[in-house]
Design a protein around this motif. Structure first.
Motif, PDB file in Angstrom:
ATOM      1  N   PRO A 166       0.848  -1.195   0.000  1.00 18.13           N
ATOM      2  CA  PRO A 166       0.000   0.000   0.000  1.00 18.13           C
ATOM      3  C   PRO A 166       0.884   1.246   0.000  1.00 18.13           C
ATOM      4  N   LEU A 167       0.510   2.234  -0.807  1.00 16.06           N
ATOM      5  CA  LEU A 167       1.280   3.475  -0.897  1.00 16.06           C
ATOM      6  C   LEU A 167       0.348   4.673  -0.953  1.00 16.06           C
ATOM      7  N   VAL A 168       0.751   5.749  -0.303  1.00 16.41           N
ATOM      8  CA  VAL A 168       0.068   7.027  -0.490  1.00 16.41           C
ATOM      9  C   VAL A 168       0.329   7.438  -1.930  1.00 16.41           C
ATOM     10  N   CYS A 169      -0.680   7.990  -2.578  1.00 19.80           N
ATOM     11  CA  CYS A 169      -0.506   8.383  -3.976  1.00 19.80           C
ATOM     12  C   CYS A 169      -1.146   9.741  -4.240  1.00 19.80           C
ATOM     13  N   VAL A 170      -0.724  10.322  -5.336  1.00 18.22           N
ATOM     14  CA  VAL A 170      -1.312  11.557  -5.845  1.00 18.22           C
ATOM     15  C   VAL A 170      -1.588  11.325  -7.321  1.00 18.22           C
ATOM     16  N   ARG A 171      -2.752  11.737  -7.763  1.00 15.21           N
ATOM     17  CA  ARG A 171      -3.068  11.682  -9.195  1.00 15.21           C
ATOM     18  C   ARG A 171      -2.209  12.696  -9.918  1.00 15.21           C
ATOM     19  N   ASP A 172      -1.720  12.307 -11.080  1.00 12.41           N
ATOM     20  CA  ASP A 172      -0.967  13.204 -11.948  1.00 12.41           C
ATOM     21  C   ASP A 172      -1.437  12.937 -13.365  1.00 12.41           C
ATOM     22  N   GLY A 173      -2.414  13.709 -13.818  1.00 13.18           N
ATOM     23  CA  GLY A 173      -3.007  13.458 -15.129  1.00 13.18           C
ATOM     24  C   GLY A 173      -3.654  12.095 -15.127  1.00 13.18           C
ATOM     25  N   ASP A 174      -3.266  11.261 -16.093  1.00 12.86           N
ATOM     26  CA  ASP A 174      -3.831   9.907 -16.166  1.00 12.86           C
ATOM     27  C   ASP A 174      -3.052   8.914 -15.294  1.00 12.86           C
ATOM     28  N   GLY A 175      -1.975   9.365 -14.667  1.00 14.33           N
ATOM     29  CA  GLY A 175      -1.133   8.480 -13.868  1.00 14.33           C
ATOM     30  C   GLY A 175      -1.152   8.830 -12.392  1.00 14.33           C
ATOM     31  N   PHE A 176      -0.133   8.330 -11.700  1.00 12.99           N
ATOM     32  CA  PHE A 176      -0.028   8.497 -10.258  1.00 12.99           C
ATOM     33  C   PHE A 176       1.421   8.802  -9.898  1.00 12.99           C
TER      34      PHE A 176
ATOM     35  N   VAL B 157       4.119   8.400  -6.644  1.00 10.72           N
ATOM     36  CA  VAL B 157       4.347   7.711  -5.371  1.00 10.72           C
ATOM     37  C   VAL B 157       5.785   7.959  -4.930  1.00 10.72           C
ATOM     38  N   VAL B 158       6.028   7.776  -3.634  1.00 13.64           N
ATOM     39  CA  VAL B 158       7.340   8.041  -3.041  1.00 13.64           C
ATOM     40  C   VAL B 158       7.864   6.787  -2.363  1.00 13.64           C
ATOM     41  N   GLY B 159       9.134   6.508  -2.567  1.00 15.05           N
ATOM     42  CA  GLY B 159       9.796   5.401  -1.881  1.00 15.05           C
ATOM     43  C   GLY B 159      10.483   5.885  -0.624  1.00 15.05           C
ATOM     44  N   SER B 160       9.725   6.333   0.352  1.00 18.72           N
ATOM     45  CA  SER B 160      10.298   6.943   1.552  1.00 18.72           C
ATOM     46  C   SER B 160      10.713   5.934   2.614  1.00 18.72           C
ATOM     47  N   ASN B 161      10.044   4.783   2.659  1.00 20.80           N
ATOM     48  CA  ASN B 161      10.303   3.760   3.671  1.00 20.80           C
ATOM     49  C   ASN B 161      10.256   4.348   5.080  1.00 20.80           C
ATOM     50  N   TRP B 162       9.341   5.296   5.278  1.00 17.86           N
ATOM     51  CA  TRP B 162       9.120   5.930   6.583  1.00 17.86           C
ATOM     52  C   TRP B 162      10.375   6.652   7.082  1.00 17.86           C
ATOM     53  N   GLY B 163      11.282   7.010   6.190  1.00 20.62           N
ATOM     54  CA  GLY B 163      12.496   7.718   6.582  1.00 20.62           C
ATOM     55  C   GLY B 163      13.637   6.819   7.012  1.00 20.62           C
ATOM     56  N   GLN B 164      13.506   5.519   6.807  1.00 20.20           N
ATOM     57  CA  GLN B 164      14.608   4.619   7.137  1.00 20.20           C
ATOM     58  C   GLN B 164      15.757   4.844   6.160  1.00 20.20           C
ATOM     59  N   ARG B 165      16.929   4.353   6.513  1.00 17.55           N
ATOM     60  CA  ARG B 165      18.108   4.590   5.687  1.00 17.55           C
ATOM     61  C   ARG B 165      18.194   3.685   4.461  1.00 17.55           C
ATOM     62  N   HIS B 166      17.370   2.647   4.394  1.00 18.51           N
ATOM     63  CA  HIS B 166      17.419   1.757   3.230  1.00 18.51           C
ATOM     64  C   HIS B 166      16.149   1.918   2.385  1.00 18.51           C
ATOM     65  N   GLN B 167      16.299   1.619   1.121  1.00 18.66           N
ATOM     66  CA  GLN B 167      15.182   1.721   0.176  1.00 18.66           C
ATOM     67  C   GLN B 167      14.138   0.654   0.482  1.00 18.66           C
ATOM     68  N   PRO B 168      12.871   0.967   0.253  1.00 19.29           N
ATOM     69  CA  PRO B 168      11.866  -0.096   0.363  1.00 19.29           C
ATOM     70  C   PRO B 168      12.055  -1.090  -0.778  1.00 19.29           C
ATOM     71  N   ALA B 169      11.711  -2.336  -0.535  1.00 20.35           N
ATOM     72  CA  ALA B 169      11.900  -3.388  -1.539  1.00 20.35           C
ATOM     73  C   ALA B 169      11.151  -3.084  -2.831  1.00 20.35           C
ATOM     74  N   TRP B 170       9.959  -2.485  -2.739  1.00 20.60           N
ATOM     75  CA  TRP B 170       9.201  -2.232  -3.962  1.00 20.60           C
ATOM     76  C   TRP B 170       9.930  -1.265  -4.889  1.00 20.60           C
ATOM     77  N   VAL B 171      10.712  -0.332  -4.324  1.00 24.15           N
ATOM     78  CA  VAL B 171      11.501   0.588  -5.154  1.00 24.15           C
ATOM     79  C   VAL B 171      12.551  -0.202  -5.932  1.00 24.15           C
ATOM     80  N   LEU B 172      13.255  -1.075  -5.244  1.00 19.78           N
ATOM     81  CA  LEU B 172      14.281  -1.891  -5.904  1.00 19.78           C
ATOM     82  C   LEU B 172      13.649  -2.794  -6.964  1.00 19.78           C
ATOM     83  N   ASN B 173      12.445  -3.292  -6.674  1.00 14.56           N
ATOM     84  CA  ASN B 173      11.738  -4.114  -7.659  1.00 14.56           C
ATOM     85  C   ASN B 173      11.409  -3.293  -8.910  1.00 14.56           C
TER      86      ASN B 173
END
Length: 166
Positions: A64-74, A76-92
């Motif tokens: 689940p991710l917070v999102c913002v509409r941008d035209g026909d797309g969305f 999203v941010v890979g913030s991982n709640w401010g942790q020092r490592h990237q969330p897995a979905w970003v790497l995916n």
């Protein structure tokens, strides 16, 4: 936005909230799956479910991710709640930009694009308006780049291709 939603946005800056939020993600994922994406972000902020392909496992991975509409797309941010490592979905997404977004009961195939430069700045402003705590997460990440993606719907062109028959 409801009073409770406003309170959650303010609490989003607190470390304890981020720690709690990380533990609530599996619950949010389950609620999203059970409601076919109709309730995500525990119904508090506009959210979607992104399903990526695991870069190591090759298996579908949903988040689940917070999102913002941008035209026909969305966006999203890979913030991982401010942790020092990237969330897995970003790497995916970096390994394979094809994904599916589930929003309000609809599955939408998308292609992720890592936003940079002016596009990133524009999307970042939209995203911090939606979830101001992203600014706090940048500070906590100790210089780690928090990635912003634009998810563009993929249209099926196979039905419009000329198959040589007339």
């Amino acid at each position: 936005m409801s009073a409770f939603g406003s309170l959650v946005r303010r609490l989003g800056h607190q470390r304890w909230f981020a720690a709690t939020g990380r533990f609530l993600v599996p619950v949010d994922r389950l609620v999203g799956r059970l409601t076919r994406g109709r309730v995500v972000g525990l119904g508090l902020v506009p959210s979607l479910i992104i399903t990526t392909t695991g870069r190591k496992s090759g298996q579908p991975r949903s988040n689940p991710l917070v999102c913002v509409r941008d035209g026909d797309g969305f966006a999203v941010v890979g913030s991982n709640w401010g942790q020092r490592h990237q969330p897995a979905w970003v790497l995916n997404l970096m390994a394979d930009p094809a994904a599916t977004v589930t929003l309000k009961g609809r599955d939408i195939p998308v292609r992720a694009h890592l936003a940079t430069g002016a596009e990133r700045d524009r999307l970042w402003q939209l995203l911090i308006t939606r979830w101001p705590a992203y600014q706090t997460y940048v500070e906590r990440a100790d210089g780690r780049q928090i990635r912003v993606f634009r998810l563009a719907p993929v249209t099926d062109t196979s039905s419009t291709e000329d198959d040589g028959r007339r």
